[in-house]
Write a protein that holds these residues in place. Structure first.
Motif, short mmCIF file in Angstrom:
data_model
loop_
_atom_site.label_atom_id
_atom_site.label_comp_id
_atom_site.label_asym_id
_atom_site.label_seq_id
_atom_site.Cartn_x
_atom_site.Cartn_y
_atom_site.Cartn_z
N PHE A 110 43.25 42.63 28.90
CA PHE A 110 42.07 42.66 28.03
C PHE A 110 42.34 43.58 26.86
N CYS A 111 42.16 43.06 25.64
CA CYS A 111 42.36 43.85 24.41
C CYS A 111 41.03 44.47 24.02
N ARG A 112 40.94 45.78 24.13
CA ARG A 112 39.70 46.47 23.77
C ARG A 112 39.50 46.50 22.26
N MET B 107 38.95 40.79 23.67
CA MET B 107 39.31 39.45 24.13
C MET B 107 40.32 39.54 25.27
N CYS B 108 40.36 38.46 26.09
CA CYS B 108 41.29 38.39 27.20
C CYS B 108 42.63 37.84 26.71
N GLU C 221 21.46 41.94 37.87
CA GLU C 221 21.68 42.15 39.30
C GLU C 221 22.67 41.13 39.85
N GLN C 222 22.48 39.85 39.47
CA GLN C 222 23.39 38.80 39.95
C GLN C 222 24.80 39.03 39.41
N LEU C 223 24.89 39.43 38.13
CA LEU C 223 26.21 39.65 37.54
C LEU C 223 26.91 40.84 38.17
N SER C 224 26.12 41.84 38.63
CA SER C 224 26.73 43.04 39.21
C SER C 224 27.43 42.76 40.53
N HIS C 225 27.12 41.63 41.15
CA HIS C 225 27.76 41.28 42.43
C HIS C 225 28.98 40.37 42.25
N THR C 226 29.24 39.94 41.02
CA THR C 226 30.33 38.99 40.85
C THR C 226 31.69 39.67 40.97
N GLU C 227 32.62 38.97 41.50
CA GLU C 227 34.00 39.43 41.55
C GLU C 227 34.85 38.63 40.55
N ASP C 228 34.17 37.81 39.79
CA ASP C 228 34.84 36.95 38.82
C ASP C 228 35.00 37.74 37.52
N HIS C 229 36.19 38.26 37.29
CA HIS C 229 36.43 39.14 36.15
C HIS C 229 36.11 38.47 34.83
N LEU C 230 36.60 37.27 34.64
CA LEU C 230 36.42 36.61 33.36
C LEU C 230 34.95 36.30 33.11
N LEU D 156 43.07 43.36 33.23
CA LEU D 156 41.75 42.76 33.35
C LEU D 156 40.90 43.50 34.38
N GLU D 157 41.53 43.91 35.49
CA GLU D 157 40.81 44.58 36.57
C GLU D 157 40.24 45.92 36.11
N GLU D 158 41.01 46.64 35.25
CA GLU D 158 40.53 47.94 34.77
C GLU D 158 39.31 47.78 33.87
N GLU D 159 39.37 46.81 32.96
CA GLU D 159 38.23 46.58 32.08
C GLU D 159 37.03 46.08 32.88
N TYR D 160 37.31 45.28 33.89
CA TYR D 160 36.24 44.81 34.79
C TYR D 160 35.51 45.99 35.41
N GLY D 161 36.28 46.97 35.89
CA GLY D 161 35.64 48.15 36.50
C GLY D 161 34.76 48.89 35.53
N GLU D 162 35.23 49.07 34.27
CA GLU D 162 34.43 49.79 33.29
C GLU D 162 33.18 49.01 32.90
N LYS D 163 33.35 47.68 32.74
CA LYS D 163 32.19 46.88 32.38
C LYS D 163 31.17 46.85 33.52
N MET D 164 31.64 46.87 34.76
CA MET D 164 30.71 46.93 35.89
C MET D 164 29.92 48.23 35.86
#
Length: 545
Positions: free
Chosen positions: A163-165, A169-170, A293-302, A188-196
């Protein structure tokens, strides 16, 4: 004690021949487990008697006994699977949407995993090679998702895993090497964690906005109730005023009540509109909260990264912190109505200012003078209620709040909405100035205490009372003022002064536009050789019945 299903993975309870949970599990001499019927059928269909897993050959068909330990564990696992299958829809809501196996022919089974390398979703049966073959074990498996091709770079046909900060973009690895080497790029996983983490913060902010608006709804409802009580009091007092009048003024009485009631209806309609708008915002915020709330449970990074900008952008909502509903003071209407009557009603007219002042005194505030704003020659009592002019200039820090030429001081607390009222004892003084000032007024050098410059003041000088408007208004009062009441209606843009002892109105600045805090202002003026040494005193308001 931990159950078997919590200690072992699902694959350890599956027969490698039928790929289902063990039924009558047996163990071969080489240590592998199979369903009893499955291993027998396997040996019956082959010339060699060997283990399907390790291919060890047996010269005689081994005697097979039920492995009771494996059988009990398989039974417990089967029960746990059945329990999960019977969960309510609400319990399964957080699960990923159902994705079908891409390999199955005929009736397609539900996919167990999706492989990002193969771009294929597999059911439990067709996933087996990824669990057995060493090369396939290195593939990246995720929860089943649709549109796996969207996870591949359109330019290089490589997996999107960065992920390019910088450009938000991915990327695939080749994108990074060709165009983004100097950019801030993370997995991608690192950005996913921050966005979560940001997602959780945004959701908390949305919940806070919901609570603020629910509280504002309650405030408006309480304001309407208070408005109703004030209206009932207005009507009651008005009736009392008119009961002693002759029949000729009954029509005026009815018209007055109608005006008061109409103002109440306007206030209620305004409140209903505000409540409706608040409830609409609450509905929108609750919808946004559900999506977050629904998005916070997703494991789908993209999916998270693509949905994050739109969901975390705050919806267009109003700032309600300064919004309030209040009924107008209607005594002014009473005065206007009665002033049009015959000269015989003058006696009744004299009662009206007293009624008005009584109602205004309900908005009394506790004013304490702020020593940080006081001119260096002013003397304040310890409680901040008494104010004199001294002959000696004190050595005080010249902060931005302090008046350095004009002998003024402001109250500690400012007001930016609603109404407020305070009283000042001026008895015994020959000169004084009091009123209110906006927060941003100029306090340095020679200043003009006029409404045009943000000061709304009443003066006593040279034995005459004056409202310092544009132009100044000379006031002709019957008696010398002993105590002055100052009343501000912020929303109505009105500053009024009252003779507290005579319970009469002195003067009002009307049609003002207030956009910042207003502060009480006092100026005791010079001592004048001891002739004006009496202090100005902020007096407690006496609420008369």
């Amino acid at each position: 004690m931990a159950t078997s299903s919590s200690l072992l993975s699902e694959e350890q309870f599956l027969c490698s021949i039928c790929l289902d949970v063990y039924t009558e599990p047996v163990t071969t001499p080489c240590g592998h487990n199979f369903c009893k019927a499955c291993i027998r059928q396997y040996w019956d269909s082959n010339d060699l008697c060997q283990c399907p897993m390790c291919k060890e050959k047996f010269y005689r068909r081994p005697k097979l006994c039920i492995n009771t330990f494996i059988s009990e564990m398989a039974a417990q696992f089967r029960k746990s699977v059945q329990a999960k299958a019977t969960r309510s829809p609400d319990q399964r809501q957080a699960k990923a949407q159902e994705v079908l196996c891409d390999i199955c022919t005929g009736m397609k089974l539900k996919a167990l995993k999706s492989c990002l390398m193969c771009q294929t979703s597999y059911c439990e049966t067709h996933l087996e090679p990824h669990q057995r073959v060493a090369a396939l074990k290195r593939h990246k498996l995720i929860i089943p998702v649709e549109n796996l091709e969207d996870r591949m770079c359109k330019n290089h046909d490589r997996l999107l895993e960065l992920f390019c900060r910088t450009e938000q973009m991915c990327l695939c690895v080749l994108c990074f090497k060709t165009d983004h080497t100097t950019h801030d790029t993370v997995p991608l996983e690192e950005e996913y964690g921050e966005k979560m983490a940001q997602l959780g913060k945004t959701e908390a902010e949305v919940q806070q906005k919901i609570q603020e608006r629910l509280q504002k709804v309650q405030e408006i409802k309480q304001s309407v109730d208070l408005s109703k009580r004030d209206t009932e009091r207005e009507i009651s007092d008005s009736i009392q005023v008119f009961t002693d009048l002759v029949r000729s003024i009954e029509r005026s009485q009815a018209e007055l009540i109608e005006v008061i009631e109409e103002k109440q209806k306007i206030a209620e309609r305004q409140a209903e509109g505000l409540i409706k708008e608040l409830e609409q915002e609450i509905t929108e915020l609750k919808r946004r909260s559900t999506e977050l709330e629904q998005l916070s449970h997703t494991e789908d990074h993209l999916h998270l990264l693509q949905s994050f900008p739109s969901l975390c952008t705050p919806p267009p909502i109003r700032d309600w912190s300064e919004i309030s509903v209040h009924s107008d003071l209607c005594v002014g209407t009473v005065r206007r109505a009665v002033s049009q009557l015959e000269e015989t009603l003058n006696k009744e007219m004299e009662k009206l200012p007293e009624v008005k002042l009584k109602r205004i005194q309900q908005f009394a505030v506790d004013v304490t003078l702020d020593p940080d704003t006081a001119h260096p020659k002013l003397i304040l009592s310890e409680d901040g209620k008494h104010l004199w002019h001294g002959d000696t200039r004190k050595n005080l820090p010249d902060n931005t709040k302090r008046f350095d030429i004009s002998n003024c001081v402001l109250g500690k607390e400012g007001f930016s909405l609603g109404r407020f009222y305070y009283e000042v004892m001026v008895k015994g003084k020959t000169k004084w100035i009091l009123g209110v000032a906006r927060e941003s007024v100029n306090r340095k050098g020679q200043i003009t205490l006029s409404s045009e410059d943000g000061y709304w003041t009443l003066w006593l000088r040279n034995g005459e009372y004056e409202a310092h408007a544009e132009p100044s208004v000379l006031l002709h009062l019957r008696e010398k003022l002993q105590k002055v009441g100052v009343f501000v209606d912020y929303e109505e843009g009105q500053v009024s002064f009252y003779d507290v002892e005579a319970r009469s109105h002195i003067y009002s600045f009307t049609g003002c536009t207030f956009t910042e805090k207003l502060y009480p202002l006092l100026n005791p003026c010079l001592n004048d050789g001891g002739k004006n040494s009496t202090p100005l005193i902020i007096s407690p308001v006496n609420h008369t019945d």
